[in-house]
Write an enzyme that holds these catalytic residues in place. Structure first.
Site, mmCIF file in Angstrom:
data_model
loop_
_atom_site.group_PDB
_atom_site.id
_atom_site.type_symbol
_atom_site.label_atom_id
_atom_site.label_comp_id
_atom_site.label_asym_id
_atom_site.label_seq_id
_atom_site.Cartn_x
_atom_site.Cartn_y
_atom_site.Cartn_z
ATOM 1 N N ASP A 113 118.784 67.239 102.065
ATOM 2 C CA ASP A 113 118.609 65.961 102.215
ATOM 3 C C ASP A 113 117.164 65.184 102.533
ATOM 4 O O ASP A 113 117.043 65.118 103.871
ATOM 5 C CB ASP A 113 119.957 65.649 103.351
ATOM 6 C CG ASP A 113 120.224 64.186 103.191
ATOM 7 O OD1 ASP A 113 119.741 63.388 103.350
ATOM 8 O OD2 ASP A 113 121.723 64.329 103.069
ATOM 9 N N THR A 155 133.344 63.175 95.919
ATOM 10 C CA THR A 155 133.250 63.469 94.313
ATOM 11 C C THR A 155 131.843 63.412 93.948
ATOM 12 O O THR A 155 131.944 63.534 92.652
ATOM 13 C CB THR A 155 134.157 61.816 94.279
ATOM 14 O OG1 THR A 155 133.178 60.856 94.431
ATOM 15 C CG2 THR A 155 135.575 61.996 94.574
ATOM 16 N N ARG A 186 126.175 58.160 97.783
ATOM 17 C CA ARG A 186 127.344 59.371 97.249
ATOM 18 C C ARG A 186 128.056 59.652 97.965
ATOM 19 O O ARG A 186 128.150 60.823 99.368
ATOM 20 C CB ARG A 186 126.229 61.316 96.741
ATOM 21 C CG ARG A 186 125.122 60.834 95.623
ATOM 22 C CD ARG A 186 124.798 62.167 95.728
ATOM 23 N NE ARG A 186 124.451 63.030 96.407
ATOM 24 C CZ ARG A 186 124.347 64.837 96.075
ATOM 25 N NH1 ARG A 186 124.151 64.918 94.609
ATOM 26 N NH2 ARG A 186 124.286 65.020 96.664
ATOM 27 N N ASP A 245 117.835 62.244 105.059
ATOM 28 C CA ASP A 245 118.065 62.300 106.480
ATOM 29 C C ASP A 245 116.559 63.231 107.068
ATOM 30 O O ASP A 245 116.422 62.723 108.184
ATOM 31 C CB ASP A 245 119.010 63.624 106.861
ATOM 32 C CG ASP A 245 120.333 63.370 106.661
ATOM 33 O OD1 ASP A 245 120.432 62.122 107.138
ATOM 34 O OD2 ASP A 245 121.159 64.305 106.469
HETATM 35 C C1 PRP Z 1 120.831 60.558 97.343
HETATM 36 C C2 PRP Z 1 119.028 60.134 96.839
HETATM 37 C C3 PRP Z 1 119.725 59.829 95.730
HETATM 38 C C4 PRP Z 1 121.122 60.094 94.890
HETATM 39 C C5 PRP Z 1 120.881 61.563 94.604
HETATM 40 O O1 PRP Z 1 120.915 59.395 98.114
HETATM 41 O O2 PRP Z 1 118.268 59.737 97.631
HETATM 42 O O3 PRP Z 1 119.958 58.052 95.622
HETATM 43 O O4 PRP Z 1 121.536 61.418 96.738
HETATM 44 O O5 PRP Z 1 121.791 62.527 94.482
HETATM 45 P P1 PRP Z 1 122.470 62.178 92.831
HETATM 46 O O6 PRP Z 1 121.587 62.393 91.624
HETATM 47 O O7 PRP Z 1 123.984 63.080 92.631
HETATM 48 O O8 PRP Z 1 123.244 60.622 92.654
HETATM 49 P P2 PRP Z 1 122.608 59.864 99.024
HETATM 50 O O9 PRP Z 1 123.152 59.415 98.700
HETATM 51 O O10 PRP Z 1 122.138 61.217 99.367
HETATM 52 O O11 PRP Z 1 121.486 58.376 100.603
HETATM 53 P P3 PRP Z 1 120.321 58.745 101.145
HETATM 54 O O12 PRP Z 1 119.448 57.667 100.781
HETATM 55 O O13 PRP Z 1 121.517 57.131 102.198
HETATM 56 O O14 PRP Z 1 120.851 59.507 102.434
HETATM 57 N N1 URA Z 2 120.506 64.262 97.771
HETATM 58 C C1 URA Z 2 118.939 64.466 98.637
HETATM 59 O O1 URA Z 2 118.925 64.145 99.545
HETATM 60 N N2 URA Z 2 119.334 65.733 97.643
HETATM 61 C C2 URA Z 2 119.075 67.043 96.783
HETATM 62 O O2 URA Z 2 119.149 67.436 96.946
HETATM 63 C C3 URA Z 2 120.495 65.593 96.466
HETATM 64 C C4 URA Z 2 120.473 64.141 96.508
#
Ligand code: PRP
Ligand code: URA
Length: 209
Positions: free
Chosen positions: A200, A108, A104, A203
């Site tokens: 997160d 944005t 993400r 993380d």
């Molecule tokens: C997180 C999660 C989803 C997304 C959800 O990933 O694992 O993929 O956010 O958010 P949304 O419904 O608003 O799109 P992130 O973008 O943090 O990436 P990561 O898994 O690499 O940490």
């Molecule tokens: N991605 C995450 O990992 N946690 C949230 O709460 C939203 C998006």
């Protein structure tokens, strides 16, 4: 229209409570994601078609059931979705695995695609998209759209925690997709994080913060 299934099994809910705690270690978090994913997989595959076969036991012939119909594929949304894959493969060892890399944009909150690799025969498979978090729904909507571009028609989404906004977004963009979640939380904060959520997920699985 497909349905939203909230899996309120006591084992799932107990493990989810520990998962949410800010004091849960990375090791325990990973183990819990895997255990919850296993229990969710059990529920999400409940309606897979079966067919009758005969099997010779040491004592006689049993009429028994085996999985029938389409072969399966699991598609984790990177990174955090990777934490759910091993549990799925333990239960469905013949499944093939596709990967979609999305992050993400921090400003944005829109998903940015950086990787995509699907099995050659993905169009013939029933696909389970896995990601622990469904927040705005942007990532899930984009992931499902990519998978549909390959010709897939049977797609199920599995998330551990969802926000109502995320569910609404997926329902609007992909009304044919069944959604399985362990919890639907209150909503999103200003950073589009799920409240109360678990923070997160990526993380916490990979220990990157
Ligand atoms: C997180 C999660 C989803 C997304 C959800 O990933 O694992 O993929 O956010 O958010 P949304 O419904 O608003 O799109 P992130 O973008 O943090 O990436 P990561 O898994 O690499 O940490
Ligand atoms: N991605 C995450 O990992 N946690 C949230 O709460 C939203 C998006």
């Amino acid at each position: 229209m497909a349905s939203v299934h909230i899996l309120n099994h006591p084992l799932i809910q107990h493990k989810l409570t520990i998962l949410r705690s800010k004091d849960t270690s990375v090791k325990e978090f990973r183990e819990l994601v895997r255990e919850i994913s296993s229990l969710m997989c059990y529920e999400a595959t409940r309606n897979l078609p079966t067919q009758e076969v005969e099997v010779q036991t040491p004592v006689g012939v049993a009429k028994a059931q085996v999985l029938a119909g389409k072969k399966l594929a699991i598609v984790p949304v990177l990174r955090a979705g990777l934490g759910m894959v091993d549990a799925m493969v333990d239960l469905i060892p013949s499944a093939k695995i596709g990967h979609i890399g999305l992050y993400r944009d921090p400003d944005t909150h829109e998903p940015v695609k950086y990787y995509c690799k699907m099995p050659n025969d993905i169009a013939q498979r029933q696909v389970f998209v896995v990601d622990p978090m469904l927040a705005t729904g942007g990532s899930a909507v984009a992931a499902i759209s990519f998978i549909k571009e390959y010709g897939c028609k049977y797609i199920t989404l599995m998330d551990i925690i969802a926000a109502p906004e995320g569910i609404a977004a997926v329902r609007k963009a992909h009304p044919d997709v069944d959604i399985f979640v362990a919890a639907v939380d209150e909503g999103l904060n200003d950073h589009a994080y799920i409240v109360p959520g678990l923070g997160d997920a990526g993380d916490r699985i990979f220990g990157t913060k």
